[in-house]
Every structure is written in structure tokens, then in C-alpha cells.
Design a protein around this motif. Structure first.
Motif, PDB file in Angstrom:
ATOM      1  N   ARG A 122       0.801  -1.228   0.000  1.00  0.00           N
ATOM      2  CA  ARG A 122       0.000   0.000   0.000  1.00  0.00           C
ATOM      3  C   ARG A 122       0.833   1.278   0.000  1.00  0.00           C
ATOM      4  O   ARG A 122       0.563   2.213   0.755  1.00  0.00           O
ATOM      5  CB  ARG A 122      -0.960   0.010   1.202  1.00  0.00           C
ATOM      6  CG  ARG A 122      -1.818  -1.235   1.350  1.00  0.00           C
ATOM      7  CD  ARG A 122      -2.655  -1.499   0.137  1.00  0.00           C
ATOM      8  NE  ARG A 122      -3.468  -2.714   0.269  1.00  0.00           N
ATOM      9  CZ  ARG A 122      -3.938  -3.421  -0.751  1.00  0.00           C
ATOM     10  NH1 ARG A 122      -3.662  -3.045  -1.996  1.00  0.00           N
ATOM     11  NH2 ARG A 122      -4.663  -4.499  -0.560  1.00  0.00           N
ATOM     12  N   SER A 123       1.854   1.321  -0.863  1.00  0.00           N
ATOM     13  CA  SER A 123       2.707   2.512  -0.865  1.00  0.00           C
ATOM     14  C   SER A 123       2.965   3.090  -2.247  1.00  0.00           C
ATOM     15  O   SER A 123       3.500   4.187  -2.369  1.00  0.00           O
ATOM     16  CB  SER A 123       4.059   2.181  -0.222  1.00  0.00           C
ATOM     17  OG  SER A 123       4.763   1.231  -1.009  1.00  0.00           O
ATOM     18  N   ILE A 151      -1.318   1.697  -3.431  1.00  0.00           N
ATOM     19  CA  ILE A 151      -2.147   2.374  -2.436  1.00  0.00           C
ATOM     20  C   ILE A 151      -3.601   1.933  -2.609  1.00  0.00           C
ATOM     21  O   ILE A 151      -4.008   1.472  -3.677  1.00  0.00           O
ATOM     22  CB  ILE A 151      -2.022   3.910  -2.534  1.00  0.00           C
ATOM     23  CG1 ILE A 151      -2.491   4.423  -3.907  1.00  0.00           C
ATOM     24  CG2 ILE A 151      -0.613   4.356  -2.222  1.00  0.00           C
ATOM     25  CD1 ILE A 151      -2.541   5.932  -4.024  1.00  0.00           C
ATOM     26  N   PRO A 155      -5.156   3.629  -7.052  1.00  0.00           N
ATOM     27  CA  PRO A 155      -3.691   3.595  -7.139  1.00  0.00           C
ATOM     28  C   PRO A 155      -3.125   3.892  -8.523  1.00  0.00           C
ATOM     29  O   PRO A 155      -1.976   4.283  -8.641  1.00  0.00           O
ATOM     30  CB  PRO A 155      -3.360   2.162  -6.711  1.00  0.00           C
ATOM     31  CG  PRO A 155      -4.578   1.375  -7.033  1.00  0.00           C
ATOM     32  CD  PRO A 155      -5.723   2.290  -6.771  1.00  0.00           C
ATOM     33  N   CYS A 190      -2.207  11.611  -5.418  1.00  0.00           N
ATOM     34  CA  CYS A 190      -1.777  10.265  -5.020  1.00  0.00           C
ATOM     35  C   CYS A 190      -1.046  10.297  -3.673  1.00  0.00           C
ATOM     36  O   CYS A 190      -1.266   9.436  -2.803  1.00  0.00           O
ATOM     37  CB  CYS A 190      -0.842   9.672  -6.074  1.00  0.00           C
ATOM     38  SG  CYS A 190      -1.604   9.357  -7.678  1.00  0.00           S
ATOM     39  N   GLY A 194      -1.658   8.570   0.278  1.00  0.00           N
ATOM     40  CA  GLY A 194      -0.739   7.628   0.901  1.00  0.00           C
ATOM     41  C   GLY A 194       0.421   7.130   0.074  1.00  0.00           C
ATOM     42  O   GLY A 194       1.194   6.293   0.537  1.00  0.00           O
ATOM     43  N   ALA A 195       0.585   7.627  -1.152  1.00  0.00           N
ATOM     44  CA  ALA A 195       1.697   7.151  -1.984  1.00  0.00           C
ATOM     45  C   ALA A 195       3.034   7.595  -1.408  1.00  0.00           C
ATOM     46  O   ALA A 195       3.222   8.765  -1.062  1.00  0.00           O
ATOM     47  CB  ALA A 195       1.547   7.680  -3.405  1.00  0.00           C
TER      48      ALA A 195
END
Length: 271
Positions: A122-123, A151, A155, A190, A194-195
Motif C-alpha cells: 500500500r505505498s 495504495i 492507485p 496520489c 498515501g503514496a
């Protein structure tokens, strides 16, 4: 020992110029080894319309065969590795099956490398070009089993194909600036979601941003997939010296002898 790596592409005009400019930078700044040569190999045939390829499933399928043939021709011409310059990695697995040199795809290489630069889940966010290009990118990432690295909220996003197309077709500074600003706007969305790293999901937009000096947005790395794929290809060639090569146990085991393979390709008009 010197090494020759080629970038297999269908790009023309300013879109090709950005790729050429960036390959020169990679060599001049010795991002690749000083004895590594980077060159462009153009497809024998490709779609006339960029939209047909970016948004078309059928046209991508047609062009994939020419990607594979370009890799085989590069091998014949003495290249040590090939990079397929499209973020959908068209023809990648087929090229690996029939070629004897390492073949690298942009999506696979960039996602693998991004996992070394941010947390594993999730990055990662990807910015593509064109709305349908978003769906095609999802399919590629899902095929590689890497969806969990993305993410959670949207995403894969995109900048309009018209904006990228204007910059890629004209090459004018004003058009390029509009594309860069649009990319930065989407990237910030993005990052807000949380990117920790943003990958540019396009073989033309990546070098364009790199030429413009866009490597970081608000402290978050921006990855050009072409640079990563080229370095991956270079590493794969070097690692062959240790005997670390593509597994031919099953998936990439050639289905027929090389003689029969040539006859089959000739049957389809490729030889």
C-alpha cells in the motif's frame, strides 16, 4: 567488457526525441557503466495512432508480435539485452521464451524496484496516460501479483491523453509544461492518499519528466520506468557471469527447436 542494450519502441517525432535525450543523459552521467551503449530500435510496423495503441486491446496485441520480432533482430545484431518500451509490457513473456538475451519490461522492473524504495504494501501509485490506459495498467500489475503494493484508493490514475499527446507530438516547451504541471497535480493527489513513491506508467512520459528534472514531488520519489528497466537489463547481463539466468525449466522453455521456430515465424511473414 562492453555491453549493448537496446530500447525497443514505436515512438516517432518528439516522443522519440525525449527517449533519445534521456538515454544520452544516462550514458553521460554514467548512470549506466561507462562501457555500456544504449541505442533505440524501432519496430518494423506499429500503429499510426498513439491512441489506438494506448487504449486498444486488439492493436496492442498486433503490435506485440512486432515487439518480439524487434527483440530477435536486436539479438541477431549483437545486443546483449533489450527493453520493451511500453508500460503494458506487450510481448514480454513471449520475447523471453524465444530470445537468448535478457528482455526487460517497464512495469515489471519498476514495480520490483519500487518495493526497494518504499514499504512493501500500500505505498505505490502509478500515473498513466489515457483513461483506458489505467485499466490496462491494473491488468498488468495484477498479472504480476503485485496489486497489494499499490495504495488503496485509486492507485492508478492518469493525465489526459490529449495533454500528453500535445506535448509528445509538438515537443513545444509550452505543451510540455502543461503536461508536467498536470502530472504534478495528479501526483499530489496520489501522495495525499498515501503514496510513498510514484511511478510514471508510460515509456514516453517518463523520459519527458526526467528531461524536465522531475524526480521528486513534495519529498516523494518519482520513478522513470525507462531508467529502471535499463539498469535492470544491465544487471541481468552482468549476473549471467555468475550463471544466474532466465529459468528454462518450464514457463520459458522453447516449445520447438530454433529451426522449426524460424519456419513458424516465416509462415506468419516475420522471416
Amino acid at each position: 567488457m562492453s555491453m549493448k542494450i537496446c530500447l525497443v519502441t514505436s515512438a516517432e517525432g518528439p516522443r522519440l526525441v525525449h527517449r533519445q535525450q534521456w538515454l544520452q543523459v544516462l550514458m553521460q552521467k554514467q548512470i549506466v557503466s561507462s562501457d555500456t551503449e544504449l541505442e533505440i530500435v524501432n519496430l518494423a510496423k506499429h500503429t499510426h495512432s498513439h491512441r489506438a495503441y494506448v487504449e486498444g486491446l486488439y492493436f496492442e496485441l498486433l503490435q506485440s508480435a512486432y515487439n518480439v520480432e524487434a527483440v530477435l533482430q536486436a539479438q541477431k545484431q549483437g545486443y546483449d539485452a533489450a527493453v520493451i518500451a511500453c508500460y503494458f509490457d506487450p510481448g514480454l513473456e513471449a520475447a523471453r521464451e524465444v530470445a537468448r538475451i535478457p528482455v526487460v519490461g517497464l512495469a515489471e522492473a519498476s514495480m520490483a524496484y519500487a518495493s526497494l524504495l518504499a514499504k512493501k504494501k500500500r505505498s505505490i501509485a502509478i500515473i498513466a496516460v489515457a483513461e483506458k490506459g489505467v485499466l490496462k495498467t491494473y491488468d498488468v500489475i495484477d498479472k504480476y501479483g503485485l496489486t497489494e503494493q499499490l495504495i488503496s484508493n485509486r492507485p492508478v490514475r492518469h493525465i489526459p491523453l490529449e495533454i500528453y499527446g500535445a506535448a509528445g507530438t509538438s515537443g513545444k516547451a509550452a505543451d510540455v509544461k502543461v503536461a508536467v504541471n498536470e502530472y504534478i497535480k495528479v501526483a499530489r493527489e496520489c501522495i495525499k492518499d498515501g503514496a510513498e513513491i510514484v511511478i510514471t506508467g508510460c515509456a514516453g512520459l517518463g523520459p519527458m519528466l526526467a528531461v524536465e528534472g522531475v524526480f521528486d514531488i513534495d519529498g516523494v520519489p518519482v520513478m522513470d520506468p525507462v531508467s529502471v528497466a535499463v539498469k535492470t537489463a544491465e544487471s541481468l547481463v552482468d549476473l549471467q557471469k555468475l550463471g544466474l539466468k532466465l529459468s528454462r525449466k518450464l514457463m520459458y522453455r522453447p516449445p520447438v527447436s530454433e529451426d522449426i521456430s524460424i519456419k513458424e515465424r516465416a509462415h506468419f511473414g516475420f522471416v
